[in-house]
Design a protein around this motif. Structure first.
Motif, PDB file in Angstrom:
ATOM      1  N   LYS A 208       0.822  -1.208   0.000  1.00  0.00           N
ATOM      2  CA  LYS A 208       0.000   0.000   0.000  1.00  0.00           C
ATOM      3  C   LYS A 208       0.855   1.257   0.000  1.00  0.00           C
ATOM      4  N   ALA A 209       1.975   1.212   0.729  1.00  0.00           N
ATOM      5  CA  ALA A 209       2.803   2.407   0.879  1.00  0.00           C
ATOM      6  C   ALA A 209       3.763   2.624  -0.284  1.00  0.00           C
ATOM      7  N   VAL A 210       4.400   1.528  -0.755  1.00  0.00           N
ATOM      8  CA  VAL A 210       5.455   1.684  -1.771  1.00  0.00           C
ATOM      9  C   VAL A 210       5.331   0.644  -2.878  1.00  0.00           C
ATOM     10  N   GLY A 211       4.144   0.107  -3.101  1.00  0.00           N
ATOM     11  CA  GLY A 211       3.950  -0.924  -4.118  1.00  0.00           C
ATOM     12  C   GLY A 211       3.977  -0.390  -5.537  1.00  0.00           C
ATOM     13  N   MET A 212       3.671  -1.252  -6.494  1.00  0.00           N
ATOM     14  CA  MET A 212       3.767  -0.907  -7.911  1.00  0.00           C
ATOM     15  C   MET A 212       2.865   0.255  -8.303  1.00  0.00           C
ATOM     16  N   LYS A 213       1.736   0.426  -7.633  1.00  0.00           N
ATOM     17  CA  LYS A 213       0.808   1.484  -7.989  1.00  0.00           C
ATOM     18  C   LYS A 213       1.158   2.825  -7.341  1.00  0.00           C
ATOM     19  N   THR A 214       2.258   2.871  -6.580  1.00  0.00           N
ATOM     20  CA  THR A 214       2.681   4.112  -5.938  1.00  0.00           C
ATOM     21  C   THR A 214       3.836   4.732  -6.725  1.00  0.00           C
ATOM     22  N   ARG A 215       4.295   5.886  -6.280  1.00  0.00           N
ATOM     23  CA  ARG A 215       5.390   6.570  -6.966  1.00  0.00           C
ATOM     24  C   ARG A 215       6.712   5.817  -6.856  1.00  0.00           C
ATOM     25  N   SER A 216       6.835   4.951  -5.861  1.00  0.00           N
ATOM     26  CA  SER A 216       8.100   4.228  -5.674  1.00  0.00           C
ATOM     27  C   SER A 216       8.169   2.962  -6.515  1.00  0.00           C
ATOM     28  N   HIS A 217       7.027   2.508  -7.074  1.00  0.00           N
ATOM     29  CA  HIS A 217       6.985   1.366  -7.991  1.00  0.00           C
ATOM     30  C   HIS A 217       7.669   0.132  -7.397  1.00  0.00           C
ATOM     31  N   GLY A 218       7.345  -0.175  -6.131  1.00  0.00           N
ATOM     32  CA  GLY A 218       8.055  -1.238  -5.419  1.00  0.00           C
ATOM     33  C   GLY A 218       7.551  -2.640  -5.716  1.00  0.00           C
ATOM     34  N   LEU A 219       8.491  -3.581  -5.709  1.00  0.00           N
ATOM     35  CA  LEU A 219       8.191  -5.008  -5.796  1.00  0.00           C
ATOM     36  C   LEU A 219       8.396  -5.599  -4.417  1.00  0.00           C
ATOM     37  N   VAL A 220       7.367  -6.210  -3.837  1.00  0.00           N
ATOM     38  CA  VAL A 220       7.428  -6.775  -2.492  1.00  0.00           C
ATOM     39  C   VAL A 220       7.389  -8.296  -2.587  1.00  0.00           C
ATOM     40  N   LEU A 221       8.310  -8.959  -1.881  1.00  0.00           N
ATOM     41  CA  LEU A 221       8.346 -10.418  -1.888  1.00  0.00           C
ATOM     42  C   LEU A 221       8.852 -10.921  -0.550  1.00  0.00           C
ATOM     43  N   SER A 222       8.748 -12.242  -0.337  1.00  0.00           N
ATOM     44  CA  SER A 222       9.230 -12.823   0.919  1.00  0.00           C
ATOM     45  C   SER A 222       9.813 -14.203   0.668  1.00  0.00           C
ATOM     46  N   VAL A 223      10.738 -14.599   1.530  1.00  0.00           N
ATOM     47  CA  VAL A 223      11.315 -15.946   1.502  1.00  0.00           C
ATOM     48  C   VAL A 223      11.382 -16.460   2.932  1.00  0.00           C
ATOM     49  N   PRO A 224      11.245 -17.774   3.140  1.00  0.00           N
ATOM     50  CA  PRO A 224      11.300 -18.322   4.499  1.00  0.00           C
ATOM     51  C   PRO A 224      12.722 -18.346   5.035  1.00  0.00           C
ATOM     52  N   VAL A 225      12.858 -18.220   6.343  1.00  0.00           N
ATOM     53  CA  VAL A 225      14.158 -18.291   7.023  1.00  0.00           C
ATOM     54  C   VAL A 225      14.326 -19.682   7.618  1.00  0.00           C
ATOM     55  N   SER A 226      15.478 -20.287   7.400  1.00  0.00           N
ATOM     56  CA  SER A 226      15.765 -21.605   7.981  1.00  0.00           C
ATOM     57  C   SER A 226      16.228 -21.474   9.431  1.00  0.00           C
ATOM     58  N   ALA A 227      17.098 -20.505   9.686  1.00  0.00           N
ATOM     59  CA  ALA A 227      17.636 -20.290  11.027  1.00  0.00           C
ATOM     60  C   ALA A 227      18.074 -18.851  11.147  1.00  0.00           C
ATOM     61  N   ALA A 228      18.121 -18.338  12.375  1.00  0.00           N
ATOM     62  CA  ALA A 228      18.499 -16.935  12.586  1.00  0.00           C
ATOM     63  C   ALA A 228      19.060 -16.760  13.982  1.00  0.00           C
ATOM     64  N   ILE A 229      19.970 -15.775  14.128  1.00  0.00           N
ATOM     65  CA  ILE A 229      20.512 -15.406  15.422  1.00  0.00           C
ATOM     66  C   ILE A 229      20.563 -13.894  15.505  1.00  0.00           C
ATOM     67  N   GLY A 230      20.567 -13.381  16.759  1.00  0.00           N
ATOM     68  CA  GLY A 230      20.729 -11.952  16.982  1.00  0.00           C
ATOM     69  C   GLY A 230      19.462 -11.146  16.925  1.00  0.00           C
ATOM     70  N   LEU A 231      18.307 -11.816  16.831  1.00  0.00           N
ATOM     71  CA  LEU A 231      17.039 -11.092  16.747  1.00  0.00           C
ATOM     72  C   LEU A 231      16.379 -11.015  18.109  1.00  0.00           C
ATOM     73  N   ALA A 232      15.871  -9.829  18.430  1.00  0.00           N
ATOM     74  CA  ALA A 232      15.134  -9.663  19.683  1.00  0.00           C
ATOM     75  C   ALA A 232      13.813 -10.384  19.595  1.00  0.00           C
ATOM     76  N   ASP A 233      13.307 -10.841  20.725  1.00  0.00           N
ATOM     77  CA  ASP A 233      12.002 -11.507  20.755  1.00  0.00           C
ATOM     78  C   ASP A 233      10.895 -10.519  20.419  1.00  0.00           C
TER      79      ASP A 233
END
Length: 233
Positions: A208-233
């Protein structure tokens, strides 16, 4: 002469390991990658967007970051994350973050090279779904100058902070317009690690904020994370 036919694997035991740290920690992270025998590593500069009360008080909302990436077999990726957590204390929030994402397809020769130390059982276990506390990487590729707008929207949807990388589009002339919209060459890539249950809300807010229909013409995507460290709960 026969035409060369590249071979690819549609299932992979390879993962991309990504570390994001302050610039002054870059050499230490690279040393850990090299000591872990990462066969391929890539380094780029970026800046963080996570806010703290002190940064806001000083009027600073960004810090210079180094992003270090490498491709490794799944077991090696897990060992690398553990080593980063131990050697650089990245197990604790504030020391940087590191995560791995599964690679679903890769050239067969690269796959064999990257997994040559893995057992057959490890290579064939790629169909098993693995999650690290249910995390996803949400990324948005957009025209330069809209990072703050994107982060404001992402924070309202539950995200805490992200990392921005400067980029440049290389589309051919005939695809530089999309539905009559001119796509700028100067781009920024913002990526955030979010809880899986927050992924949809964050992606919708970004679209809604920066997608293709906005002035920023953004492409939004996601990928799954297998493992992670250093992230706050």
């Amino acid at each position: 002469m026969t035409e060369y036919q590249p071979q690819m694997t549609s299932h992979s035991a390879v993962e991309l390991v990504v570390s994001v740290v302050d610039v002054n920690q870059g050499e230490k992270v690279l040393r850990v990658y090299h000591n872990s025998h990462a066969p391929i590593d890539m380094v780029c500069m970026g800046h963080g967007t996570a806010r703290t009360e002190m940064l806001d008080l000083l009027g600073l909302g960004e810090t210079a970051k180094v992003i270090v990436m490498c491709l490794m077999d799944r077991v090696g990726a897990q060992a690398l994350l553990a080593r980063l957590g131990h050697d650089l204390q990245m197990r604790y929030p504030g020391k940087g973050i590191a995560f791995s994402v599964p690679i679903r397809g890769i050239g067969l020769r690269w796959h064999k090279m990257l997994t040559q130390g893995a057992t057959e059982e490890e290579v064939h276990s790629v169909n098993k779904t693995e999650k690290a506390g249910g995390l996803d990487v949400v990324a948005v590729v957009m025209d330069r100058g809209y990072t703050n707008l994107a982060m404001d929207a992402a924070r309202k949807a539950g995200a805490h902070g992200g990392t921005v990388i400067a980029a440049r589009g290389i589309a051919e002339e005939q695809v530089k317009t999309f539905f009559g919209i001119e796509i700028q060459a100067e781009r920024e890539i913002l990526f955030l690690v979010v809880k899986s249950e927050e992924r949809q809300a964050v992606m919708e807010a970004l679209m809604k904020a920066v997608g293709m229909k906005t002035r920023s013409h953004g492409l939004v995507l996601s990928v799954p994370v297998s493992a992670a460290i250093g992230l706050a709960d």
